[in-house]
Every structure is written in structure tokens, then in C-alpha cells.
Design a protein around this motif. Structure first.
Motif, mmCIF file in Angstrom:
data_model
loop_
_atom_site.group_PDB
_atom_site.id
_atom_site.type_symbol
_atom_site.label_atom_id
_atom_site.label_comp_id
_atom_site.label_asym_id
_atom_site.label_seq_id
_atom_site.Cartn_x
_atom_site.Cartn_y
_atom_site.Cartn_z
ATOM 1 N N SER A 122 0.840 -1.185 0.000
ATOM 2 C CA SER A 122 0.000 0.000 0.000
ATOM 3 C C SER A 122 0.880 1.243 0.000
ATOM 4 O O SER A 122 2.033 1.204 0.439
ATOM 5 N N VAL A 123 0.320 2.335 -0.513
ATOM 6 C CA VAL A 123 1.019 3.616 -0.519
ATOM 7 C C VAL A 123 0.193 4.594 0.306
ATOM 8 O O VAL A 123 -0.995 4.807 0.037
ATOM 9 N N TYR A 124 0.836 5.183 1.311
ATOM 10 C CA TYR A 124 0.170 6.140 2.194
ATOM 11 C C TYR A 124 1.154 7.254 2.521
ATOM 12 O O TYR A 124 2.304 6.986 2.870
ATOM 13 N N LEU A 125 0.688 8.488 2.381
ATOM 14 C CA LEU A 125 1.558 9.651 2.572
ATOM 15 C C LEU A 125 2.806 9.560 1.697
ATOM 16 O O LEU A 125 3.893 9.998 2.083
ATOM 17 N N GLY A 126 2.634 8.968 0.519
ATOM 18 C CA GLY A 126 3.741 8.828 -0.419
ATOM 19 C C GLY A 126 4.746 7.755 -0.056
ATOM 20 O O GLY A 126 5.729 7.572 -0.770
ATOM 21 N N HIS A 127 4.496 7.021 1.040
ATOM 22 C CA HIS A 127 5.405 5.979 1.507
ATOM 23 C C HIS A 127 4.846 4.605 1.146
ATOM 24 O O HIS A 127 3.634 4.371 1.245
ATOM 25 N N LEU A 128 5.722 3.692 0.768
ATOM 26 C CA LEU A 128 5.321 2.348 0.385
ATOM 27 C C LEU A 128 5.464 1.396 1.564
ATOM 28 O O LEU A 128 6.522 1.322 2.197
ATOM 29 N N PHE A 129 4.378 0.692 1.855
ATOM 30 C CA PHE A 129 4.351 -0.289 2.934
ATOM 31 C C PHE A 129 4.215 -1.688 2.355
ATOM 32 O O PHE A 129 3.560 -1.888 1.329
ATOM 33 N N VAL A 130 4.817 -2.665 3.030
ATOM 34 C CA VAL A 130 4.609 -4.074 2.758
ATOM 35 C C VAL A 130 3.992 -4.656 4.019
ATOM 36 O O VAL A 130 4.656 -4.739 5.060
ATOM 37 N N GLN A 131 2.715 -5.025 3.930
ATOM 38 C CA GLN A 131 1.932 -5.367 5.117
ATOM 39 C C GLN A 131 1.982 -4.183 6.094
ATOM 40 O O GLN A 131 1.642 -3.084 5.720
ATOM 41 N N ASP A 132 2.455 -4.422 7.326
ATOM 42 C CA ASP A 132 2.490 -3.326 8.301
ATOM 43 C C ASP A 132 3.891 -2.743 8.476
ATOM 44 O O ASP A 132 4.172 -2.057 9.451
ATOM 45 N N ARG A 133 4.754 -3.011 7.506
ATOM 46 C CA ARG A 133 6.136 -2.532 7.579
ATOM 47 C C ARG A 133 6.424 -1.541 6.462
ATOM 48 O O ARG A 133 5.949 -1.708 5.325
ATOM 49 N N LEU A 134 7.224 -0.534 6.764
ATOM 50 C CA LEU A 134 7.736 0.310 5.699
ATOM 51 C C LEU A 134 8.614 -0.527 4.776
ATOM 52 O O LEU A 134 9.224 -1.511 5.201
ATOM 53 N N LEU A 135 8.692 -0.133 3.524
ATOM 54 C CA LEU A 135 9.418 -0.910 2.521
ATOM 55 C C LEU A 135 10.832 -1.255 2.965
ATOM 56 O O LEU A 135 11.299 -2.385 2.777
ATOM 57 N N ASN A 136 11.524 -0.284 3.561
ATOM 58 C CA ASN A 136 12.922 -0.508 3.934
ATOM 59 C C ASN A 136 13.080 -1.368 5.178
ATOM 60 O O ASN A 136 14.202 -1.632 5.611
ATOM 61 N N GLU A 137 11.958 -1.823 5.758
ATOM 62 C CA GLU A 137 12.002 -2.729 6.903
ATOM 63 C C GLU A 137 11.350 -4.068 6.579
ATOM 64 O O GLU A 137 11.124 -4.890 7.461
ATOM 65 N N SER A 138 11.051 -4.288 5.301
ATOM 66 C CA SER A 138 10.265 -5.455 4.896
ATOM 67 C C SER A 138 11.103 -6.634 4.428
ATOM 68 O O SER A 138 10.556 -7.694 4.121
ATOM 69 N N GLY A 139 12.395 -6.456 4.334
ATOM 70 C CA GLY A 139 13.280 -7.438 3.720
ATOM 71 C C GLY A 139 13.794 -6.986 2.374
ATOM 72 O O GLY A 139 14.824 -7.474 1.899
ATOM 73 N N MET A 140 13.084 -6.027 1.757
ATOM 74 C CA MET A 140 13.524 -5.532 0.449
ATOM 75 C C MET A 140 14.825 -4.746 0.533
ATOM 76 O O MET A 140 15.486 -4.533 -0.473
ATOM 77 N N GLN A 141 15.195 -4.311 1.735
ATOM 78 C CA GLN A 141 16.484 -3.621 1.877
ATOM 79 C C GLN A 141 17.649 -4.573 1.631
ATOM 80 O O GLN A 141 18.785 -4.128 1.438
ATOM 81 N N HIS A 142 17.364 -5.886 1.596
ATOM 82 C CA HIS A 142 18.410 -6.893 1.361
ATOM 83 C C HIS A 142 18.393 -7.427 -0.066
ATOM 84 O O HIS A 142 19.127 -8.367 -0.367
ATOM 85 N N HIS A 143 17.551 -6.880 -0.934
ATOM 86 C CA HIS A 143 17.483 -7.405 -2.304
ATOM 87 C C HIS A 143 18.868 -7.337 -2.942
ATOM 88 O O HIS A 143 19.539 -6.305 -2.880
ATOM 89 N N PRO A 144 19.320 -8.448 -3.569
ATOM 90 C CA PRO A 144 20.699 -8.475 -4.078
ATOM 91 C C PRO A 144 20.974 -7.530 -5.242
ATOM 92 O O PRO A 144 22.124 -7.140 -5.456
ATOM 93 N N LEU A 145 19.945 -7.138 -5.993
ATOM 94 C CA LEU A 145 20.157 -6.271 -7.158
ATOM 95 C C LEU A 145 19.585 -4.876 -6.978
ATOM 96 O O LEU A 145 20.177 -3.898 -7.429
ATOM 97 N N THR A 146 18.431 -4.771 -6.327
ATOM 98 C CA THR A 146 17.775 -3.463 -6.152
ATOM 99 C C THR A 146 17.372 -3.288 -4.686
ATOM 100 O O THR A 146 16.183 -3.294 -4.362
ATOM 101 N N PRO A 147 18.339 -3.140 -3.791
ATOM 102 C CA PRO A 147 17.997 -2.962 -2.375
ATOM 103 C C PRO A 147 17.224 -1.667 -2.149
ATOM 104 O O PRO A 147 17.688 -0.594 -2.526
ATOM 105 N N MET A 148 16.032 -1.772 -1.558
ATOM 106 C CA MET A 148 15.173 -0.620 -1.347
ATOM 107 C C MET A 148 15.357 -0.110 0.078
ATOM 108 O O MET A 148 14.850 -0.691 1.038
ATOM 109 N N THR A 149 16.083 0.980 0.214
ATOM 110 C CA THR A 149 16.459 1.508 1.531
ATOM 111 C C THR A 149 15.682 2.761 1.909
ATOM 112 O O THR A 149 15.932 3.331 2.975
#
Length: 416
Positions: A122-149
Motif C-alpha cells: 500500500s502507498v500512504y503519505l507517499g510511503h510504500l508499505f509491505v503489510q504493516d512494515r515500511l518498505l525498507n524494513e520489509s526485507g527488500m532492503q536486502h534485495h541483491p540487485l535493487t535494495p530498497m532503503t
């Protein structure tokens, strides 16, 4: 063809096809830019590229070529589809491609919305969430090619583009399509062309689609397409008929190269009850792994054999530090491409692939030209017919339920 779509990877393009087909459009996914014209019955054409991790200039060039082909098919609206976790680096490719397409179409108000509530995005206040976590706390910060921080899509996109980035808030979206159109006009008046739109529910995405009925270009995850078919239906442009689907009997094999948390859990659950063989980076880089031998192993198994290179983030980082990120990715993708080709040559008729890069390698390895979109296995993951005797399922890493591989194999075999 009414709606022309450009996807930056193969699994995401299938996800989009799934959304459009469920909403009543006759959708076909093309693997790369086709050489000839589309069939006359196609209402939504999706050109699936493998451009997400390419150098920016190459990604832009491929996307422009796809746009040129779609324009030649007579499309009246265009959609640039990227991942619902906005997979990109600080340099691109989402922003540069979106700007290039907007330039070509003279689009002045371009929605940017990766939301996909069915899978927890979901996108709220311009921020992307994965379930109840901000994107950079969802595991995507560890993506090997496109880490989302950074979860702020406005800020992340701002690094990638020449212009400034606008925003349409959730409160405005909740007021309906007319309020969305007014807000887009206001953001345009402020000098913003790319405009991040909040979306928390499917209803929000439908509203955004209604508000975008007259826009030449929309960008987002597959969810942003939910409201678009109804716009065409309201104008009497849809045939109202869907292509028949048939299941496919025969041998099945699953391949997994995704290192997402969801896929690693699916792999662990599947391996507890079915044959599973891990492909380790060190052995691959040492030349100790042979595709023919892996295919021999898979064809000798009962059940649903799984060949996987999925590993936890620490193991991935160690391998990347030792061998190089690009080198490992290239070798793994080449192996999966050869594996897919070898397995199908041996008689496999149902092939399941987990991971965007893995699925891209599978499609390229099989030299597929187009895929007929079939029924949904899980949100964002359709079955797709690749020929008279081959059905595939191409899954993004974080999609699917705990028993995805088993569910997919069963549904791909059964008549619908």
C-alpha cells in the motif's frame, strides 16, 4: 489493441495480464518486442522486457521500442508496469523510463502508484508499505540487485528523474475519480509531471483508474490496472468474451532462484515433503554443476521436484563478496535457462518458476514469443500457456501462499 502495456520483467508482466484478464480484457503477454503485428482479438497487449536491472540507457531504449510497437497496434492508452515494491536503484530504472515514455506521449500528468493491496503493498503519505512494515524494513532492503532503503517513493523517484515529483493524498483519492482528476491538474500546475498517488485498498486503485480514463500514460504495479478495463467497457470497446482455458497433464518441475523471505519459506515447506536439490553458488562458480545432470535428477523423481538456488541474505552477501554480484547472477540465470530448455526437451509439460530474474531466464531459455494468460493461481500469479503442450507459472519472489509449488502444479493440471 486498446491498452498497450510495457513490463520491466516477465513475472510482473504476467501479474499485470492476470489483473486485466480477471477484469474482462483479452490479454496476451509478448516476450520482448514482437516482429510482426498482434492478432486482431487482443485487447490488452503486454510487452514483457527484462529491463529492470539493465543500465538506464538500455532500459529506456528497450521501453521506447516497445512503445513504438504498441502505438503501431493502435493503442489509445499505455501502462508502464513495475514491481509493487518499486524495485529500482537510486539511478533508475523506473524514473528514467517513465520520463522517456511521458516525453514520447506528451503526457503531462502521470500517476505513479506501485500499490497492490492483495499482496500487502500500500502507498500512504507517499510511503510504500509491505503489510504493516515500511518498505525498507520489509526485507527488500536486502534485495541483491535493487535494495530498497527508502520507503518514500517521492524521494526515491526524485533521485531518478529530471523533474519534480507530485503527490495525491489518500484523503483525496477517497473522494472519488473527479477529485483525483482535480488533484492531478493541481499538481501539474505546480510543475509536477510524475505524481505519486496513495492507495490503500482495491477501491482506491479502481478510483485512480477511473480518474486516469483520459490520460495517455499510467505507471504502477499491476493493481493500477484494476479500473482500466471498465473505462473501455463503458465505451463499448470490449468484446466481452474470454479465451477458453485447458489444463495440461504430464511431468512437472519447479525452479527457484528467488532469495525473498516468502520464497525461502515456500522452498523450505516444499522440500520437507517433495524431492528438492539445492544449487549452491560456490559449486556453480567452480564448474561443479551440470544442467544435464540436474535434469536427470529431476526426471527421476516422483512428486514435484524442486531445483533451487534460494539462500538467506547472509549467504547471498558472502557469495557476492567472494565471486561478484554480476558474475553470480549471470551464471545462475544461464543455468536456469539451460535447465528449462533441457527439462522441456525431456518432456516436462508444467514448469513453475519462482523469482523475476529466474523467470526471465526461463522464458529466454525456452525462446518463448508470447504467452496466453490463464486463470489465477495466487494474487498476481496466473497460469500461462506457452504452447500446445507447455504451461508455465512465473512467480515474483514475494508472491504466492506457503504451498505455492504444490498449488501451482495441481491447478496447472486441472481443467478450469
Amino acid at each position: 489493441m486498446l491498452l498497450g502495456c510495457i513490463g520491466d520483467d516477465f513475472t510482473g508482466s504476467g501479474d499485470l495480464g492476470n489483473t486485466l484478464a480477471k477484469a474482462g480484457m483479452r490479454a496476451v503477454q509478448y516476450v520482448g518486442v514482437p516482429d510482426g503485428p498482434a492478432a486482431p482479438h487482443v485487447e490488452a497487449g503486454i510487452v514483457a522486457l527484462k529491463s529492470r536491472s539493465l543500465p538506464v540507457a538500455e532500459a529506456v531504449a528497450q521501453s521506447r521500442a516497445a512503445l513504438d510497437w504498441l502505438r503501431a497496434q493502435g493503442c489509445t492508452q499505455y501502462l508502464f508496469k513495475y514491481c509493487s515494491t518499486f524495485d529500482s536503484t537510486r539511478e533508475g530504472n523506473i524514473g528514467p523510463v517513465a520520463e522517456a515514455l511521458a516525453d514520447a506521449l506528451d503526457a503531462t500528468r502521470v500517476i505513479v502508484c506501485p500499490a497492490f493491496p492483495a499482496t500487502g503493498r500500500s502507498v500512504y503519505l507517499g510511503h510504500l508499505f509491505v503489510q504493516d512494515r515500511l518498505l525498507n524494513e520489509s526485507g527488500m532492503q536486502h534485495h541483491p540487485l535493487t535494495p530498497m532503503t527508502d520507503p518514500d517513493i517521492r524521494r526515491w523517484l526524485g533521485h531518478q528523474v529530471r523533474g519534480s515529483v507530485g503527490h495525491v493524498a489518500a484523503a483525496v483519492v477517497g473522494q472519488g475519480a473527479e477529485a483525483v482528476r482535480t488533484a492531478l491538474d493541481a499538481e501539474h500546475a505546480k510543475g509536477h509531471r510524475l505524481i505519486v498517488a496513495d492507495a490503500i485498498t482495491d477501491a482506491d486503485l479502481v478510483t485512480l483508474g477511473q480518474g486516469a480514463a483520459d490520460l495517455p500514460l499510467i505507471t504502477g504495479g499491476s493493481g493500477i490496472a484494476m479500473g482500466l478495463p471498465e473505462n473501455f467497457r463503458a465505451r463499448g470497446l470490449l468484446s466481452g468474451s474470454a479465451a477458453a482455458w485447458r489444463g495440461q497433464a504430464g511431468p512437472v518441475v519447479a525452479l527457484s532462484g528467488s532469495c525473498s523471505a516468502a520464497t525461502r519459506d515456500q522452498v523450505a515447506r516444499h522440500a520437507a515433503r517433495h524431492p528438492a536439490h539445492e544449487i549452491k553458488a560456490g559449486a556453480l562458480m567452480a564448474g561443479e554443476i551440470d544442467a544435464e545432470a540436474l535434469a536427470d535428477w529431476a526426471m527421476a523423481q516422483d512428486g514435484i521436484p524442486l531445483l533451487y538456488s534460494s539462500a538467506d541474505p547472509d549467504a547471498v552477501r558472502r557469495a557476492q563478496n567472494r565471486f561478484g554480484t554480476a558474475q553470480i547472477a549471470t551464471r545462475i540465470e544461464a543455468l536456469f535457462a539451460t535447465l528449462a530448455r533441457t527439462l522441456v526437451a525431456r518432456g516436462v509439460t508444467r514448469l513453475i518458476s519462482a523469482g523475476g530474474e529466474t523467470s526471465g531466464a526461463v522464458v529466454e531459455g525456452l525462446r518463448l514469443a508470447q504467452l496466453e494468460i490463464g486463470p489465477e493461481i495466487a494474487p498476481g500469479v496466473p497460469m500461462m500457456r506457452a504452447g500446445d503442450a507447455l504451461v508455465v507459472a512465473l512467480k515474483s519472489g514475494n508472491f504466492g501462499g506457503p504451498e505455492f509449488f504444490t498449488d501451482a502444479a495441481r491447478m496447472m493440471e486441472a481443467p478450469q
